[in-house]
Design a protein around this motif. Sequence first.
Motif, PDB file in Angstrom:
ATOM      1  N   LEU A  84      41.589  31.123  51.815  1.00 17.32           N
ATOM      2  CA  LEU A  84      42.164  29.777  51.684  1.00 17.32           C
ATOM      3  C   LEU A  84      41.569  28.886  52.772  1.00 17.32           C
ATOM      4  CD1 LEU A  84      45.916  30.441  50.826  1.00 17.32           C
ATOM      5  CD2 LEU A  84      43.942  30.191  49.308  1.00 17.32           C
ATOM      6  N   GLN A  89      39.173  30.566  39.378  1.00 18.26           N
ATOM      7  CA  GLN A  89      38.787  30.705  40.784  1.00 18.26           C
ATOM      8  C   GLN A  89      37.274  30.732  40.865  1.00 18.26           C
ATOM      9  OE1 GLN A  89      41.079  33.137  43.316  1.00 18.26           O
ATOM     10  NE2 GLN A  89      39.461  33.554  44.774  1.00 18.26           N
ATOM     11  N   ILE A 147      45.338  37.139  50.007  1.00 17.99           N
ATOM     12  CA  ILE A 147      45.056  37.454  48.605  1.00 17.99           C
ATOM     13  C   ILE A 147      43.667  38.088  48.593  1.00 17.99           C
ATOM     14  CG2 ILE A 147      44.723  36.488  46.289  1.00 17.99           C
ATOM     15  CD1 ILE A 147      46.451  34.044  47.312  1.00 17.99           C
ATOM     16  N   PRO A 148      43.517  39.286  48.060  1.00 19.51           N
ATOM     17  CA  PRO A 148      42.210  39.959  48.106  1.00 19.51           C
ATOM     18  C   PRO A 148      41.097  39.087  47.518  1.00 19.51           C
ATOM     19  CG  PRO A 148      43.904  41.442  47.263  1.00 19.51           C
ATOM     20  CD  PRO A 148      44.547  40.091  47.387  1.00 19.51           C
ATOM     21  N   GLY A 149      39.937  39.112  48.172  1.00 19.47           N
ATOM     22  CA  GLY A 149      38.773  38.385  47.663  1.00 19.47           C
ATOM     23  C   GLY A 149      38.905  36.879  47.712  1.00 19.47           C
ATOM     24  N   PHE A 206      38.466  34.938  38.298  1.00 17.95           N
ATOM     25  CA  PHE A 206      39.853  35.309  38.000  1.00 17.95           C
ATOM     26  C   PHE A 206      40.461  34.318  37.002  1.00 17.95           C
ATOM     27  CE2 PHE A 206      44.405  34.791  38.785  1.00 17.95           C
ATOM     28  CZ  PHE A 206      44.840  36.099  38.615  1.00 17.95           C
ATOM     29  N   ILE A 207      41.075  34.865  35.955  1.00 16.51           N
ATOM     30  CA  ILE A 207      41.787  34.065  34.938  1.00 16.51           C
ATOM     31  C   ILE A 207      43.064  34.827  34.596  1.00 16.51           C
ATOM     32  CG2 ILE A 207      41.731  33.448  32.469  1.00 16.51           C
ATOM     33  CD1 ILE A 207      38.824  32.595  32.825  1.00 16.51           C
ATOM     34  N   THR A 254      42.253  30.140  43.114  1.00 16.28           N
ATOM     35  CA  THR A 254      42.193  29.085  44.137  1.00 16.28           C
ATOM     36  C   THR A 254      42.114  27.686  43.523  1.00 16.28           C
ATOM     37  OG1 THR A 254      39.863  29.684  44.278  1.00 16.28           O
ATOM     38  CG2 THR A 254      41.250  30.319  46.118  1.00 16.28           C
ATOM     39  N   SER A 264      50.929  29.819  47.957  1.00 15.08           N
ATOM     40  CA  SER A 264      50.153  31.073  47.994  1.00 15.08           C
ATOM     41  C   SER A 264      50.495  31.948  46.795  1.00 15.08           C
ATOM     42  CB  SER A 264      50.313  31.787  49.332  1.00 15.08           C
ATOM     43  OG  SER A 264      51.555  32.397  49.433  1.00 15.08           O
ATOM     44  N   ILE A 315      48.556  30.489  43.883  1.00 19.11           N
ATOM     45  CA  ILE A 315      47.126  30.804  43.961  1.00 19.11           C
ATOM     46  C   ILE A 315      46.888  32.264  43.573  1.00 19.11           C
ATOM     47  CG2 ILE A 315      45.204  31.115  45.593  1.00 19.11           C
ATOM     48  CD1 ILE A 315      45.993  28.418  46.798  1.00 19.11           C
ATOM     49  N   GLU A 316      47.782  33.122  43.989  1.00 21.53           N
ATOM     50  CA  GLU A 316      47.641  34.527  43.592  1.00 21.53           C
ATOM     51  C   GLU A 316      47.725  34.651  42.066  1.00 21.53           C
ATOM     52  OE1 GLU A 316      50.142  37.136  45.835  1.00 21.53           O
ATOM     53  OE2 GLU A 316      48.894  38.851  45.272  1.00 21.53           O
ATOM     54  N   ARG A 357      36.877  37.305  44.349  1.00 22.09           N
ATOM     55  CA  ARG A 357      37.807  37.197  43.222  1.00 22.09           C
ATOM     56  C   ARG A 357      37.347  36.110  42.219  1.00 22.09           C
ATOM     57  NH1 ARG A 357      43.510  34.849  43.029  1.00 22.09           N
ATOM     58  NH2 ARG A 357      44.846  36.343  41.965  1.00 22.09           N
ATOM     59  N   ALA A 407      38.550  37.795  29.455  1.00 24.47           N
ATOM     60  CA  ALA A 407      39.846  37.324  29.960  1.00 24.47           C
ATOM     61  C   ALA A 407      40.635  36.572  28.891  1.00 24.47           C
ATOM     62  CB  ALA A 407      39.642  36.439  31.185  1.00 24.47           C
TER      63      ALA A 407
END
Lengths: 114, 281
Positions: free
Chosen positions: A12, B194, A7-9, B202-203, B236, B228, B231-232, B199, A112
């Motif tokens: 994990l 996150q 996943i970019p940026g 991220f929301i 995270t 995964s 999470i994407e 990233r 957002a």
Amino acid sequence: MSRPRPIPGTTLFDGEQAIKGYALNKMCYSFNSAANREQFKQDEDAYCGRFGLNAQQREAIRRRNVLDLIAAGGNVYYLAKFAGILGLDVQDLGAQQTGMTKDAFKAKLVAAGR
Amino acid sequence: MARIVGAVTTSHIPAIGKAIARNLHEDPYWKPFFDGYPPVHRWLEKVRPDVAVIFYNDHGLNFFLDKMPTFAVGAAPEYRNADEGWGIPTLAPVPGDQRLSWHVIERLIGEEFDLTTCQEMLVDHAFTIPMALMWPGTGPWPVRAIPVCINTVQHPLPSAMRCYKLGQAVGRAIESYDEDLRVVVIGTGGLSHQLDGERAGFINKAFDIEFMERLPADPLWAARRSISELIELTGTQGIELLMWLAARGALGGEATTIHANYHIPISNTAAGLMVMERRAA
């Protein structure tokens, strides 16, 4: 060790990171104790040495650089305790990692919600 | 027999603890968040739970990477909070219910959930902030608690489906308990956010809203996705929606939303809140 599609940026915290970052994360976990936070502040390098941090980890701690700390195996939950010593909140950390000013990062969060 | 009166799912952002301590409920930044909770208080007064089973994730207070359980269930006489390194006020210890804890543990292991059992367990903000949001003030806690900790620190994490099924098994365990108790299940964390990496920040509002809409009637919409993929979609730390799926699993059956609130941002997070009850058969 197999890894899912990246996943970019995003890093994990898997087994590979766990191996790489154990000493760093163990040191940051110790910052749950106020006495340990105080000892770190008195002599950062000696404290890093006691936990066996490698050169990359020591440099990332010295530079307070979150992306470098993650690259050195740091896990965000423990790094948050290091950030606590520095008086940084999660917007400070977000701004630093995204190369934005704190105000711009906060504005991005507000946007957002629209 | 014990009975589940409903489920509450709520964010557990550390900044909430500081805002409560500073009494910022009417502050313009905080008001859209705190205004979500009075309906929960009224609902709790109506359903009067004796026990709260709380699905949460430890953030490096009780567990370190030296020993990291996937699922850990508290069986302690009381649960204490402690210094997490960045200073939020600690709360009074929450009493446990050891007999019910061991009943739940026996049932879960009987259903092949291989748990870690904890007769001592420090609980972090992911447990204490929801407690303070549910039952504000300084009085004694009106409930006993059973913490159920799900690992979100060290990958591989348990799958969303496994967490949902763990919740279902907890629900069956509670409803097979011989004492006449009213139990609320609480899932804490999320929604999308996150903290780490480029990233950070991220929301995903569209995903969160659909997740909340679908959770009562169609929890598998989220539960069938991989870690995964989640999470994407959520970040995270947005993966904390695993706690929501576990709580929804514990509620069981067909559910209906009694109350919901959603607000962006609190700190770096999309804050979510739901109260669900089982739909009458």
